[in-house]
Design a protein around this motif. Structure first.
Motif: not given
Length: 85
Positions: A14, A18, A22, A25
């Protein structure tokens, strides 16, 4: 602080997703790259060998973290771009 950010994730995968996908991120990507390249044990070993800033010969910092700090000598690498330029 990075440790507080990591508790939000259930797995390392994860964190990797991210950081990679993202837009918010992206600041974690250098950390993810270090862990993926060298492994967590090597990172922890290196951190254990660090010394307190007051006893250090060299301090490495971001421009943001260096704000309002003073050192006898400062070297700025060529990837620093002042805001607005």
């Amino acid at each position: 602080m990075l440790g507080r950010e990591l508790v939000l994730f259930a797995s390392w995968g994860e964190v990797q997703n991210y950081a990679a996908y993202d837009p918010v991120g992206g600041n974690l990507q250098p950390f993810v790259d270090l862990v993926d390249t060298h492994g967590p044990e090597a990172i922890l070993t290196a951190v254990d060998k660090l010394t307190d800033e007051g006893d250090a010969d060299v301090t490495v910092s971001t421009a943001h973290k260096a704000k309002d700090r003073e050192w006898p000598t400062v070297r700025i690498v060529d990837d620093f771009h002042p805001q607005g330029h």
